[in-house]
Motif scaffolding. Structure first.
Motif, PDB file in Angstrom:
ATOM      1  N   THR A 254       0.844  -1.187   0.000  1.00 43.83           N
ATOM      2  CA  THR A 254       0.000   0.000   0.000  1.00 43.83           C
ATOM      3  C   THR A 254       0.882   1.241   0.000  1.00 43.83           C
ATOM      4  O   THR A 254       2.057   1.193   0.370  1.00 43.83           O
ATOM      5  CB  THR A 254      -0.913   0.053   1.239  1.00 43.83           C
ATOM      6  OG1 THR A 254      -0.109   0.169   2.423  1.00 43.83           O
ATOM      7  CG2 THR A 254      -1.783  -1.180   1.349  1.00 43.83           C
ATOM      8  N   GLU A 255       0.294   2.359  -0.427  1.00 37.21           N
ATOM      9  CA  GLU A 255       0.966   3.629  -0.233  1.00 37.21           C
ATOM     10  C   GLU A 255       1.158   3.849   1.266  1.00 37.21           C
ATOM     11  O   GLU A 255       0.278   3.519   2.057  1.00 37.21           O
ATOM     12  CB  GLU A 255       0.132   4.775  -0.814  1.00 37.21           C
ATOM     13  CG  GLU A 255       0.039   4.785  -2.315  1.00 37.21           C
ATOM     14  CD  GLU A 255      -0.775   5.978  -2.818  1.00 37.21           C
ATOM     15  OE1 GLU A 255      -1.254   6.771  -1.972  1.00 37.21           O
ATOM     16  OE2 GLU A 255      -0.928   6.110  -4.044  1.00 37.21           O
ATOM     17  N   LEU A 257       0.761   5.027   4.780  1.00 35.24           N
ATOM     18  CA  LEU A 257      -0.311   5.747   5.456  1.00 35.24           C
ATOM     19  C   LEU A 257       0.055   5.844   6.930  1.00 35.24           C
ATOM     20  O   LEU A 257       0.143   4.824   7.612  1.00 35.24           O
ATOM     21  CB  LEU A 257      -1.648   5.025   5.294  1.00 35.24           C
ATOM     22  CG  LEU A 257      -2.831   5.625   6.058  1.00 35.24           C
ATOM     23  CD1 LEU A 257      -3.220   6.980   5.475  1.00 35.24           C
ATOM     24  CD2 LEU A 257      -4.031   4.667   6.030  1.00 35.24           C
ATOM     25  N   SER A 339      -8.932   5.134   3.924  1.00 35.55           N
ATOM     26  CA  SER A 339      -7.753   5.917   3.529  1.00 35.55           C
ATOM     27  C   SER A 339      -6.656   5.065   2.914  1.00 35.55           C
ATOM     28  O   SER A 339      -5.692   5.604   2.358  1.00 35.55           O
ATOM     29  CB  SER A 339      -7.195   6.664   4.747  1.00 35.55           C
ATOM     30  OG  SER A 339      -8.128   7.618   5.230  1.00 35.55           O
ATOM     31  N   ARG A 341      -4.620   3.009   0.329  1.00 34.05           N
ATOM     32  CA  ARG A 341      -4.500   3.062  -1.131  1.00 34.05           C
ATOM     33  C   ARG A 341      -3.454   2.045  -1.590  1.00 34.05           C
ATOM     34  O   ARG A 341      -2.428   1.849  -0.945  1.00 34.05           O
ATOM     35  CB  ARG A 341      -4.056   4.459  -1.595  1.00 34.05           C
ATOM     36  CG  ARG A 341      -5.049   5.561  -1.274  1.00 34.05           C
ATOM     37  CD  ARG A 341      -6.277   5.476  -2.186  1.00 34.05           C
ATOM     38  NE  ARG A 341      -7.215   6.551  -1.933  1.00 34.05           N
ATOM     39  CZ  ARG A 341      -8.244   6.477  -1.094  1.00 34.05           C
ATOM     40  NH1 ARG A 341      -8.451   5.367  -0.399  1.00 34.05           N
ATOM     41  NH2 ARG A 341      -9.075   7.491  -0.937  1.00 34.05           N
ATOM     42  N   GLY A 342      -3.737   1.409  -2.712  1.00 38.83           N
ATOM     43  CA  GLY A 342      -2.783   0.480  -3.284  1.00 38.83           C
ATOM     44  C   GLY A 342      -1.722   1.192  -4.111  1.00 38.83           C
ATOM     45  O   GLY A 342      -1.774   2.413  -4.313  1.00 38.83           O
ATOM     46  N   TYR A 482      -9.942  -5.907  -5.253  1.00 35.66           N
ATOM     47  CA  TYR A 482      -9.819  -4.468  -5.048  1.00 35.66           C
ATOM     48  C   TYR A 482     -11.068  -3.960  -4.323  1.00 35.66           C
ATOM     49  O   TYR A 482     -12.194  -4.203  -4.778  1.00 35.66           O
ATOM     50  CB  TYR A 482      -9.675  -3.752  -6.391  1.00 35.66           C
ATOM     51  CG  TYR A 482      -8.452  -4.167  -7.173  1.00 35.66           C
ATOM     52  CD1 TYR A 482      -7.195  -3.687  -6.828  1.00 35.66           C
ATOM     53  CD2 TYR A 482      -8.552  -5.060  -8.240  1.00 35.66           C
ATOM     54  CE1 TYR A 482      -6.062  -4.070  -7.540  1.00 35.66           C
ATOM     55  CE2 TYR A 482      -7.433  -5.450  -8.955  1.00 35.66           C
ATOM     56  CZ  TYR A 482      -6.185  -4.957  -8.592  1.00 35.66           C
ATOM     57  OH  TYR A 482      -5.062  -5.343  -9.281  1.00 35.66           O
ATOM     58  N   ASN A 501     -13.330   4.196  -6.323  1.00 35.62           N
ATOM     59  CA  ASN A 501     -11.913   4.447  -6.595  1.00 35.62           C
ATOM     60  C   ASN A 501     -11.416   3.342  -7.527  1.00 35.62           C
ATOM     61  O   ASN A 501     -11.167   2.220  -7.081  1.00 35.62           O
ATOM     62  CB  ASN A 501     -11.115   4.454  -5.290  1.00 35.62           C
ATOM     63  CG  ASN A 501      -9.615   4.582  -5.539  1.00 35.62           C
ATOM     64  OD1 ASN A 501      -9.171   4.873  -6.647  1.00 35.62           O
ATOM     65  ND2 ASN A 501      -8.824   4.349  -4.500  1.00 35.62           N
ATOM     66  N   ASN A 504      -6.472   3.619  -7.559  1.00 35.67           N
ATOM     67  CA  ASN A 504      -5.494   2.996  -6.654  1.00 35.67           C
ATOM     68  C   ASN A 504      -6.154   2.408  -5.409  1.00 35.67           C
ATOM     69  O   ASN A 504      -5.750   2.683  -4.285  1.00 35.67           O
ATOM     70  CB  ASN A 504      -4.423   4.009  -6.243  1.00 35.67           C
ATOM     71  CG  ASN A 504      -5.022   5.232  -5.554  1.00 35.67           C
ATOM     72  OD1 ASN A 504      -6.243   5.417  -5.493  1.00 35.67           O
ATOM     73  ND2 ASN A 504      -4.151   6.075  -5.013  1.00 35.67           N
ATOM     74  N   PRO A 505      -7.189   1.561  -5.587  1.00 35.74           N
ATOM     75  CA  PRO A 505      -7.809   0.940  -4.415  1.00 35.74           C
ATOM     76  C   PRO A 505      -6.873  -0.089  -3.782  1.00 35.74           C
ATOM     77  O   PRO A 505      -5.982  -0.614  -4.453  1.00 35.74           O
ATOM     78  CB  PRO A 505      -9.045   0.262  -5.003  1.00 35.74           C
ATOM     79  CG  PRO A 505      -8.639  -0.074  -6.400  1.00 35.74           C
ATOM     80  CD  PRO A 505      -7.773   1.076  -6.845  1.00 35.74           C
ATOM     81  N   PRO A 506      -7.052  -0.387  -2.488  1.00 39.48           N
ATOM     82  CA  PRO A 506      -6.237  -1.430  -1.864  1.00 39.48           C
ATOM     83  C   PRO A 506      -6.634  -2.802  -2.383  1.00 39.48           C
ATOM     84  O   PRO A 506      -7.808  -3.058  -2.680  1.00 39.48           O
ATOM     85  CB  PRO A 506      -6.565  -1.283  -0.370  1.00 39.48           C
ATOM     86  CG  PRO A 506      -7.931  -0.687  -0.339  1.00 39.48           C
ATOM     87  CD  PRO A 506      -8.005   0.212  -1.546  1.00 39.48           C
TER      88      PRO A 506
END
Length: 571
Positions: A254-255, A257, A339, A341-342, A482, A501, A504-506
């Motif tokens: 993930t991005e 966070l 919050s 994001r993938g 996703y 989304n 970039n969904p998780p």
């Protein structure tokens, strides 16, 4: 376009297959799991419980992305058991997936089963657990999946890694808790303590000396490999004066966070970086339940562990507990979850935008009338003298007596139906405050959904307020998906998709459906076989909140379900 899509799927499967073959050209590694009873003392009392190799939590499995390994499971316990490798996709190999009577019959006492674990797209932390009755309360452990040789994390390599496994502890034997729960027709007894790595922590009697602790060096970064192995508890977790940076969820990157707390449901895992950047001292980490429904009892205790900084100093005599959101703070829970994001350049394939198979499924708590002649005070302790149940699309799942995978592979009729509905059979205001009692009663059945190989799938899980609205962590075996949207209230098929989304969904394997709300997932069904779909709150699974997805074979030689291994457990 259709031909191009099929060619892309074939090339991706072929690449994955050739990569796995290459990395496993040497002899595969093996683990030996002996399921046996052991004595453990918690909360000033000792009990006998089932474990793997005498450990609680159980052994850590370590693998590389793309690796194949084997786990030799030997059941030396008194009860039937199965083991599931939660989050391992098992391409073409549902035979080793593990859910009882879905993909296999249980491993009987005194018997063995050599289970093959095929790692493909996983990166990070997942876990394994028993998948029969409530045995997973004590039979579970982490799986660490490292980047394949020659690749690295998309974040700086941490100094060390630390398991953080959340669980629950009953003073009674879990088997007795389960049997009393099923017999009563009501809710199960709450656990007596929540745990981190098997320990309740400093706030409980006879626990302080065994509280889980780990030591850090100032200025270094540590990877917390978090697993929620609890039976029925969603957790808030925080560390005093330390921020937490999430870099992975359910074995997908993930991005980064950064938050001062996280929320994690049963079945979910998180990879979290902790930076040791505070004044050297002793610090508490703590976790307690998140529960959105005022009508559902929950273990409201707080479990703790400790961080000890290396160095020459006098530690604080009574460390402070970190701040955690209120137990019913739904906004806090979903502010965190929504919050995440993938990282698209790490995705195995693009987020589907054109959908071939669309399913909308309610997830509900239900009731069955008390059977005639039954003593309602003993066996019908649900609402208004009923027996509690649960359902998906108003179907309360009934386990068969042989495995569905075996029936599917051998074309045995009468074991299951392929008529799981695409839409709720009853349409009403799902989240209304007051609902007619007649809506509470589901149908019983063993219904599956058949999906074409390579089909792009969208599923909307719609929570309802029947009996009691509550959050539901839904897990799908054999795939990751996703999470493209969350919302509260009734899903609006015209308006809500506009807010998805799709960038970039998780990518996860367990989605938390909010109380009286909905969650939408998308994925591509490119893994042939029989795959379980269920709520990961164990009481809801026991009541019937589950179904089965059967992904048909594709046309290519590497799009076909593999044959069963010779040592499949007999029924």
């Amino acid at each position: 376009m259709l031909l191009l899509g099929k060619k892309t799927i074939f090339l991706q499967v072929l690449w994955c297959f050739s990569f796995i073959v290459g990395i496993n050209s040497r002899r595969p590694r093996e683990y030996n799991f002996v399921v046996k009873e052991a004595n453990y003392t918690r909360l000033c009392s000792t009990k006998t419980m089932l474990t793997v190799n005498g450990k609680f939590p159980g052994p850590i499995i370590k693998a590389y992305t793309g690796e194949i390994l084997y786990v030799n499971v030997y059941n030396k316990g008194k009860f039937n058991i199965t083991l599931h490798w939660h989050g391992v996709k098992q391409p073409r190999n549902p035979w080793s997936d593990g859910p009882e009577y879905i993909t296999q019959c249980p491993i009987q006492p005194g018997r063995k089963f050599r289970q093959k674990l095929v790692f493909s797209i996983e990166h990070g932390t997942i876990w394994w657990h028993a998948h029969s009755d409530w045995i997973r309360a004590t039979v579970h452990g982490p799986i660490y999946v490292y980047p394949s040789k020659g690749t690295s994390y998309p974040f700086p390599k941490p100094h060390a890694e630390v398991p953080i496994v959340f669980g629950e502890w009953w003073k009674s034997e879990v088997k007795d808790v389960y049997e009393q729960f099923v017999f009563s027709g009501g809710a199960p007894n709450d656990s007596d303590a929540l745990t981190i790595n098997g320990q309740p922590g400093d706030l409980f009697p006879c626990s302080k000396q065994e509280t889980f602790k780990f030591t850090v060096d100032f200025g270094k970064t540590y990877l917390l490999r978090m697993v929620n192995a609890a039976m029925n508890v969603i957790f808030f977790f925080s560390v005093y004066k330390h921020n937490l940076t999430v870099v992975g969820a359910d074995a997908s990157y993930t991005e980064p966070l950064t938050r001062d707390f996280i929320c994690i449901s049963p079945g979910q895992t998180l990879d979290v970086l902790l930076h040791a950047n505070q004044e050297p001292d002793h610090y508490y980490m703590a976790a307690r339940a998140y529960s959105s429904s005022p009508n559902v009892p929950v273990d409201n205790t707080t479990t703790t562990a400790r961080i000890h900084y290396n160095g020459n100093y006098t530690p604080t005599s009574s460390p402070s507990l970190p701040h955690l959101p209120d137990y019913n703070d739904t906004n806090a829970a979903f502010s965190f979850l929504a919050s995440l994001r993938g990282i698209p350049n790490t995705y195995p394939y693009k987020v589907p935008t054109k959908i071939a198979t669309r399913i909308i499924s309610t997830v509900s708590i239900n009731t069955f009338p008390c059977p005639e002649g039954q003593n309602s005070s003993q066996t019908c302790q649900g609402a208004n003298g009923t027996r509690l149940a649960a359902s998906m699309n108003n179907i309360s799942f009934v386990l068969p007596e042989i495995s569905i995978l075996d029936a599917y592979y051998k074309h045995i009729n009468g074991v299951y139906s392929n008529k799981f509905p695409s839409f709720p059979p009853l349409i009403f205001n799902f989240t209304a405050e007051y609902l007619p009692l007649i809506l509470e009663i589901p149908k019983r059945g063993t219904r599956a959904r058949v999906i074409e190989y390579g089909s792009t799938v969208e599923i909307v899980f719609q929570g309802t307020n029947l009996v009691s609205g509550i959050d539901h962590p839904i897990h799908i075996h054999g795939t990751s998906f996703y999470i493209v949207g969350y919302g509260f209230g009734n899903f609006d098929i015209n308006e809500d998709p506009k807010r998805y989304n799709l960038i970039n969904p998780p990518l996860r394997n367990t989605v938390l459906v909010p109380r009286n709300g909905w969650a939408t997932i998308r994925y591509r069904a490119a893994n042939p076989g029989v795959w379980f779909v269920h709520c990961h709150l164990e009481r809801h699974l026991t009541w019937g909140m589950e179904t089965v997805f059967i992904v048909k074979n594709g046309k290519g030689p590497h799009e076909q379900l593999l044959p069963p291994p010779p040592d499949m457990p007999p029924c």
